[in-house]
Design a protein around this motif. Sequence first.
Motif, PDB file in Angstrom:
ATOM      1  N   ASP B 245       0.802  -1.226   0.000  1.00 42.31           N
ATOM      2  CA  ASP B 245       0.000   0.000   0.000  1.00 42.31           C
ATOM      3  C   ASP B 245       0.836   1.278   0.000  1.00 42.31           C
ATOM      4  N   HIS B 246       2.126   1.197   0.376  1.00 44.47           N
ATOM      5  CA  HIS B 246       2.891   2.427   0.590  1.00 44.47           C
ATOM      6  C   HIS B 246       4.064   2.619  -0.358  1.00 44.47           C
ATOM      7  N   ASN B 247       4.204   1.738  -1.377  1.00 38.01           N
ATOM      8  CA  ASN B 247       5.226   2.050  -2.386  1.00 38.01           C
ATOM      9  C   ASN B 247       4.596   2.058  -3.770  1.00 38.01           C
ATOM     10  N   THR B 248       5.381   2.466  -4.761  1.00 39.75           N
ATOM     11  CA  THR B 248       4.867   2.555  -6.132  1.00 39.75           C
ATOM     12  C   THR B 248       5.593   1.513  -6.989  1.00 39.75           C
ATOM     13  N   PRO B 249       5.062   1.232  -8.173  1.00 37.49           N
ATOM     14  CA  PRO B 249       5.741   0.261  -9.048  1.00 37.49           C
ATOM     15  C   PRO B 249       7.184   0.670  -9.343  1.00 37.49           C
ATOM     16  N   LEU B 250       7.447   1.984  -9.358  1.00 35.40           N
ATOM     17  CA  LEU B 250       8.792   2.474  -9.694  1.00 35.40           C
ATOM     18  C   LEU B 250       9.796   2.205  -8.573  1.00 35.40           C
ATOM     19  N   ASP B 251       9.292   1.951  -7.369  1.00 28.20           N
ATOM     20  CA  ASP B 251      10.173   1.676  -6.224  1.00 28.20           C
ATOM     21  C   ASP B 251      10.482   0.188  -6.091  1.00 28.20           C
ATOM     22  N   ALA B 252       9.888  -0.633  -6.962  1.00 24.03           N
ATOM     23  CA  ALA B 252       9.997  -2.077  -6.776  1.00 24.03           C
ATOM     24  C   ALA B 252      10.360  -2.809  -8.058  1.00 24.03           C
ATOM     25  N   GLY B 253      11.064  -2.111  -8.947  1.00 19.33           N
ATOM     26  CA  GLY B 253      11.530  -2.770 -10.166  1.00 19.33           C
ATOM     27  C   GLY B 253      10.434  -3.060 -11.178  1.00 19.33           C
ATOM     28  N   LEU B 254       9.309  -2.353 -11.073  1.00 20.00           N
ATOM     29  CA  LEU B 254       8.204  -2.636 -11.990  1.00 20.00           C
ATOM     30  C   LEU B 254       7.954  -1.494 -12.986  1.00 20.00           C
ATOM     31  N   LYS B 255       9.016  -0.769 -13.305  1.00 19.46           N
ATOM     32  CA  LYS B 255       8.887   0.345 -14.256  1.00 19.46           C
ATOM     33  C   LYS B 255       8.295  -0.129 -15.589  1.00 19.46           C
ATOM     34  N   TRP B 256       8.636  -1.361 -15.961  1.00 19.20           N
ATOM     35  CA  TRP B 256       8.168  -1.893 -17.248  1.00 19.20           C
ATOM     36  C   TRP B 256       6.645  -2.044 -17.302  1.00 19.20           C
ATOM     37  N   THR B 257       5.994  -2.006 -16.149  1.00 21.34           N
ATOM     38  CA  THR B 257       4.538  -2.170 -16.129  1.00 21.34           C
ATOM     39  C   THR B 257       3.806  -0.829 -16.119  1.00 21.34           C
ATOM     40  N   VAL B 258       4.578   0.273 -16.136  1.00 22.67           N
ATOM     41  CA  VAL B 258       3.955   1.603 -16.114  1.00 22.67           C
ATOM     42  C   VAL B 258       4.163   2.242 -17.485  1.00 22.67           C
ATOM     43  N   ARG B 259       3.059   2.368 -18.240  1.00 23.74           N
ATOM     44  CA  ARG B 259       3.158   2.823 -19.625  1.00 23.74           C
ATOM     45  C   ARG B 259       2.737   4.287 -19.738  1.00 23.74           C
ATOM     46  N   PHE B 260       3.762   5.158 -19.613  1.00 28.53           N
ATOM     47  CA  PHE B 260       3.482   6.596 -19.631  1.00 28.53           C
ATOM     48  C   PHE B 260       2.957   7.084 -20.982  1.00 28.53           C
ATOM     49  N   GLN B 261       3.179   6.307 -22.040  1.00 25.86           N
ATOM     50  CA  GLN B 261       2.653   6.741 -23.346  1.00 25.86           C
ATOM     51  C   GLN B 261       1.132   6.665 -23.403  1.00 25.86           C
ATOM     52  N   LYS B 262       0.507   5.970 -22.432  1.00 31.61           N
ATOM     53  CA  LYS B 262      -0.960   5.956 -22.397  1.00 31.61           C
ATOM     54  C   LYS B 262      -1.440   7.371 -22.044  1.00 31.61           C
ATOM     55  N   GLU B 263      -2.548   7.770 -22.658  1.00 35.77           N
ATOM     56  CA  GLU B 263      -3.013   9.131 -22.456  1.00 35.77           C
ATOM     57  C   GLU B 263      -3.418   9.383 -20.995  1.00 35.77           C
ATOM     58  N   LYS B 264      -4.062   8.368 -20.397  1.00 36.05           N
ATOM     59  CA  LYS B 264      -4.664   8.613 -19.095  1.00 36.05           C
ATOM     60  C   LYS B 264      -4.704   7.322 -18.295  1.00 36.05           C
ATOM     61  N   PHE B 265      -4.244   7.325 -17.080  1.00 36.12           N
ATOM     62  CA  PHE B 265      -4.496   6.209 -16.159  1.00 36.12           C
ATOM     63  C   PHE B 265      -4.306   6.707 -14.733  1.00 36.12           C
ATOM     64  N   ILE B 266      -4.956   6.035 -13.799  1.00 38.01           N
ATOM     65  CA  ILE B 266      -4.899   6.496 -12.408  1.00 38.01           C
ATOM     66  C   ILE B 266      -3.458   6.402 -11.903  1.00 38.01           C
ATOM     67  N   GLY B 267      -2.934   7.510 -11.415  1.00 38.36           N
ATOM     68  CA  GLY B 267      -1.579   7.525 -10.875  1.00 38.36           C
ATOM     69  C   GLY B 267      -0.545   8.101 -11.826  1.00 38.36           C
ATOM     70  N   LYS B 268      -0.941   8.358 -13.086  1.00 41.93           N
ATOM     71  CA  LYS B 268       0.040   8.789 -14.104  1.00 41.93           C
ATOM     72  C   LYS B 268       0.804  10.050 -13.692  1.00 41.93           C
TER      73      LYS B 268
END
Lengths: 126, 360
Positions: B245-268
């Motif tokens: 609950d208290h960390n983000t995907p970027l803090d746990a080696g999951l950068k590959w699962t965060v697709r910033f090229q998407k126009e909109k998503f919760i947390g972007k």
Amino acid sequence: MANNIPNNLKFTKEHEWIKVEGTTGIIGITDFAQSALGDIVFVELPEIGKKLALGKTFGVVESIKSVSDLYAPVSGEVIERNENVIEKPDLINKSPYDQWLIKIKIQNPSEIATLLGPEEYSGVCH
Amino acid sequence: MSLKKTSLFEKHVSLKAKLAEFGGYEMPIQYTSVKEEVLAVRNMVGMFDVSHMGEFWVSGPEALKFVDYLVTNDVASAPIGKAIYSPLCRPDGTIVDDLIVYKLENERILICVNASNIAKDWSWISSHVGSFNCSLINKSDEISLLAVQGPLAEDVLCRIGLDSNLLKELSYYEVRSSTYRNEKIVLARTGYTGEDGFEVFAPHATIAILWDKLIDEKTTPCGLAARDVLRTEVCYPLYGHEIHDHNTPLDAGLKWTVRFQKEKFIGKEALLKHTPTTKLIKLTCKSGIPRQGHNIVNLQHESLGSVTSGTHSVTLGMGIGLALVDAKKYIAERPCHIIIRDKEHDIAIQDKPFVKGGHK
């Protein structure tokens, strides 16, 4: 669950066994303990010369998923360690009563009376 | 609170499995030996009752748009028939859960979530449907899930009568609707072991038949302990350990699962601005077994972080662990140690997962 309890040994409620031969105590873990732990993969034992106090931890056995402390059945000084089980911890699963962990020089023989006999010990195996 | 039971519970009891609580369910932890169960999956085939996992169906014209907005990974541009692993984040980037999205059709999507997070995820997801033109149902209590994993998984499932063409055609992380004995099932080439294998979502009675037939085919029943060793060997994260609950995907080696090229998503927005505070490292230890909570220190004995998952690797025969370490203090290439019972032990940092796994 495996629960072989030899008649010639004394036990702790934490599932160690001790065989008393004169002033020497031979210590291991019981069949119940090895079965409850599952595949034993790591054993940490005290150095020779280390003084153990009754009821205090003296080492660790680890299965794949769990860590269990070892408790001294009586006070005494470590005089021998079973290097075989450090090399091959799964030997304890195969024969828990042949594969002792340490031998100690018993410091205070009167402590032996505080240990469980086979029948009493079978009462704590559940 | 009384524990829930999966539909296969009586079968676990009759096999004399060791049982324990997991995610509010009384689950089989091991049947015979964790070691034998791990080796069965790596070398032959094993099966796991993972019916405690939650299943939500999202359907309707905007199902895809909604799911793509909820999760950080890209569901919208994935082809139909794809399974997509993704974190589910809050607006501040912290993780509600990690899940798998099964994109069966654009208007019919299955989401599989962690058992311990079913209630939390349901309330989170349903509170965001808002104006999206789609409907959401929680089928967790009506669906059982069986994971059949290992190099012989395709073989045994073929032998017990699942669609052999489909089994052959499905690639890694693909999913299709199918039938078994006239019941609708969902068949996916997914799992949590790193080996080739399948997951079958089906009504309870169908899963019970599959279980019995797989037992007849000598498939090894495997418990959650073996599952945890298998996933740690291939470095898959587990909610409550590497992510929470208290960390983000970027803090746990999951950068590959965060697709910033998407126009909109919760947390972007939050994730775009976020500088990772921790880094996930993989370590092996020959003189002790890393366990959750063990400290990692540098040569100056300064704490860098701690182990999030650790075990004895059955496949490698040594201690392995995942740890979250301070992103600033941890310097790659500099030796560090693990503290086990007040003693520093040497560790080796690994770039790749400990075990490769044989998944297609």
